[in-house]
Design an enzyme around this catalytic site. Structure first.
Site, PDB file in Angstrom:
ATOM      1  N   CYS A  51       0.802   7.485  -6.452  1.00 51.21           N
ATOM      2  CA  CYS A  51      -0.354   7.106  -7.274  1.00 51.21           C
ATOM      3  C   CYS A  51      -0.925   5.753  -6.841  1.00 51.21           C
ATOM      4  CB  CYS A  51       0.062   7.047  -8.736  1.00 51.21           C
ATOM      5  SG  CYS A  51       1.183   5.678  -9.099  1.00 51.21           S
ATOM      6  N   ALA A  54       1.397   2.839  -7.115  1.00 48.79           N
ATOM      7  CA  ALA A  54       2.334   2.778  -5.981  1.00 48.79           C
ATOM      8  C   ALA A  54       1.671   2.111  -4.777  1.00 48.79           C
ATOM      9  CB  ALA A  54       2.802   4.188  -5.616  1.00 48.79           C
ATOM     10  N   ARG A  85      11.594   0.634  -1.705  1.00 49.28           N
ATOM     11  CA  ARG A  85      10.872   0.479  -0.447  1.00 49.28           C
ATOM     12  C   ARG A  85      11.493  -0.703   0.283  1.00 49.28           C
ATOM     13  NH1 ARG A  85       5.734  -1.735   0.910  1.00 49.28           N
ATOM     14  NH2 ARG A  85       4.742  -0.612   2.604  1.00 49.28           N
ATOM     15  N   HIS A 184      -4.348   0.517  -2.555  1.00 47.84           N
ATOM     16  CA  HIS A 184      -4.490  -0.418  -1.427  1.00 47.84           C
ATOM     17  C   HIS A 184      -5.817  -1.175  -1.570  1.00 47.84           C
ATOM     18  CE1 HIS A 184      -2.240   2.893   1.018  1.00 47.84           C
ATOM     19  NE2 HIS A 184      -1.377   2.158   0.334  1.00 47.84           N
TER      20      HIS A 184
HETATM   21  S1  SF4 Z   1       4.204   5.946 -11.435  1.00 53.21           S
HETATM   22 FE1  SF4 Z   1       3.443   4.998 -13.326  1.00 53.21          FE
HETATM   23  S2  SF4 Z   1       1.358   4.355 -12.830  1.00 53.21           S
HETATM   24 FE2  SF4 Z   1       1.945   5.868 -11.274  1.00 53.21          FE
HETATM   25  S3  SF4 Z   1       1.217   7.859 -12.054  1.00 53.21           S
HETATM   26 FE3  SF4 Z   1       3.347   7.605 -12.718  1.00 53.21          FE
HETATM   27  S4  SF4 Z   1       3.149   6.706 -14.778  1.00 53.21           S
HETATM   28 FE4  SF4 Z   1       1.177   6.395 -13.776  1.00 53.21          FE
END
Ligand code: SF4
Length: 534
Positions: A51, A54, A85, A184
């Protein structure tokens, strides 16, 4: 029938209609090969994508060691991105702050969702200031934050005022954009606005560099710095592996930007060119040949005979130290084929390292690259923004009155480009691939399995999510995000590590034992009625 068509014919007509443009088998014909990328994932298709959070927190801003990066949201996002990571970092001098081993989170609960989380965030920051005294704080928003309307930018401004530090709110909620890529871009915007250009510490040596889009996975950035420093360059800052707020502030004073991962950092490279006149050079320190080429391009950019001679001296010495080992691994690996499915740059970079060992990459895929990462920056003007990318802010910068300094005129840049110096441009992955090879955008588990079956690579590089399903199918798999906890793989010493690791993986005896012996031949011998029955 081509492997691409065999794969696609297994889809329903609706899915076929979508996926057919995301899978390309190169023709290298009169018309350039094309691909569709950076569009919404099909629900339920088991994508490998992550996402926006991330991409922002996990990839770009998280690795900055002297910054406290707070995940504003429920605990899951912070927990799963904690230490997973391998962006290594260590203090550069005694007493330098390094928050990389920590994960900071507001741990929102249902009441915070109902009544808002700003107060909890500010209380948390007060606690952080008392305990750690950071010079800079980043706040990264997760999914609920945008939905409930917490204003992280306003909190950041209040924190700046209260403590006299730098604080940046990143609105990188996970649902923004279609992948990590949106994160990014959001991270690049924040760094450009509030960090780059804030410092005034000038480089001390004649030629200085920033390394952009290098996240020091397994120590990759340290190997690059080692070689560049040996030649005599000063590294002002690294974006962002083992990087820091303290050095990034001064990055606008460097002479040249080197871009490793084009996808994650090209926005900063382009904005620094516009605002400060710093050229950027697409480099690749993955691979012996690629490293030599990149070092030579940097030296030619500065056009200093002494620097060019020193570069050749260092290259010759480094090659003499590794050539025996490279030859040995090449003798083991030559003629083998590979597949690479990674994020947004390695599926290109590693093709050159594999070629050093006589291997060809016959399948290459990206999770979140854009068309320019496949086809080259020339096609950027043809990319039409869709509803998902329009949500991501584009910031425009103009030349800084005091700090803009043109390194070369437009004509001189063209002359340098004509000499093969890849300045302010990137040709993408396709030119390094051969006819018949397959490129995939936003690959999924089904496509990974099917292409492995039809194209039969000797080794497949991908991530943690599909490593074990590939290995269960009896195919050698190496993680190319985490390097399977090894590395570095960059530069000269990294190439040796890589050759060792993949030779070890391919020649592991266990691969000969995946079929039980009783499936191949009977194990018991006996006699029926006095006749031998083997
Ligand atoms: S990791 Fe967190 S911010 Fe990313 S899609 Fe999942 S709930 Fe949403």
């Amino acid at each position: 029938m081509k492997e691409r068509d065999i794969l696609l014919e297994k889809y329903s007509s609706r899915v076929f209609k979508n996926r057919k443009n995301h899978v390309t088998q190169l023709e290298l014909g009169e018309e350039p090969d094309t691909i569709t990328a950076n569009t919404r994932t099909i629900p339920g298709i088991v994508t490998e994508r992550g996402c926006c959070y991330a991409g922002c927190k996990g990839v770009v801003v998280g690795p900055m060691k002297d910054v406290v990066t707070i995940t504003h949201g429920p605990i899951g996002c912070a927990f799963y991105s904690w230490g997973t990571r391998r962006n290594k970092a260590k203090p550069s001098y005694e007493g330098e702050q390094n928050f990389i081993p920590y994960s900071f989170c507001t741990d929102m609960r249902p009441t915070d969702i109902v009544f808002g989380g700003e107060k909890k965030l500010e209380d948390g920051i007060d606690e952080i200031m008392q305990l750690f005294h950071p010079k800079c704080i980043f706040i990264c928003s997760t999914c609920p934050i945008g939905l409930i309307g917490d204003d992280v930018q306003a909190v950041a401004r209040r924190v700046e005022k209260k403590y006299g530090i730098t604080a940046i709110g990143f609105s990188c909620e996970g649902y923004k954009g279609v992948s990590q890529s949106a994160g990014h871009h959001i991270a690049n915007n924040g760094l450009m606005r509030q960090v780059i250009g804030v410092g005034d510490k000038k480089p001390k040596t004649k030629y200085s560099l920033n390394i952009l889009g290098e996240y020091n996975i397994g120590g990759d950035g340290w190997e690059q710095e080692r070689i560049l420093k040996r030649i005599g360059y000063e590294i002002v800052s690294v974006f962002t592996g083992d990087g820091s707020f303290e050095t990034m502030k001064n990055s606008h004073l460097a002479d040249l930007n080197l871009v490793m991962c084009h996808r994650s950092i090209n926005y900063v490279a382009q904005m620094m060119k516009t605002k400060y006149g710093i050229d950027w050079l697409k480099v690749n320190f993955i691979g012996v040949g690629a490293t030599c080429k990149s070092l030579r391009m940097i030296a030619q950019y500065f056009d200093d005979p002494e620097l060019i001679a020193r570069t050749e001296e260092v290259i010759a010495d480094e090659l003499s130290l590794i050539s025996d080992e490279i030859e040995y691994y090449k003798s083991k690996l030559k003629g083998k084929t590979a597949g690479i499915f990674v994020g947004g740059s390695r599926a290109h970079h590693y093709q050159l390292l594999l070629r050093d060992f006589g291997m060809e990459t016959i399948i290459a895929g990206y999770e979140f690259a854009h068309r320019d990462d496949f086809e080259g920056r020339d096609i950027i003007s043809q990319i039409k923004p869709d509803a998902d990318s329009k949500n991501i802010e584009e910031i425009t910068v103009s030349p800084d009155e005091n700090l803009y300094r043109e390194r070369y005129t437009a004509e001189e840049i063209e002359a340098l480009k004509a000499k093969g110096i890849e300045l302010d441009t990137y040709d993408g992955m396709f030119p390094d691939m051969e006819k018949g090879y397959v490129a995939v955008d936003d690959y999924n588990l089904f496509e990974t399995d099917e292409l492995i079956k039809s194209m039969k690579p000797d080794i497949f590089f991908s991530g943690i999510k599909d490593k074990y399903s590939i290995q269960k199918a009896g195919v050698v798999s190496r993680q190319m995000h985490s390097y399977d906890y090894s590395g570095p793989y960059a530069g000269f010493n990294g190439a040796v590590n890589f050759g060792r690791d993949i030779t070890m993986s391919i020649y592991t005896n266990a691969w000969a034992l995946t079929t039980p012996p009783w499936k191949v031949a009977p194990l018991l011998g006996g006699k029926i009625g006095g006749e031998a029955n083997a």
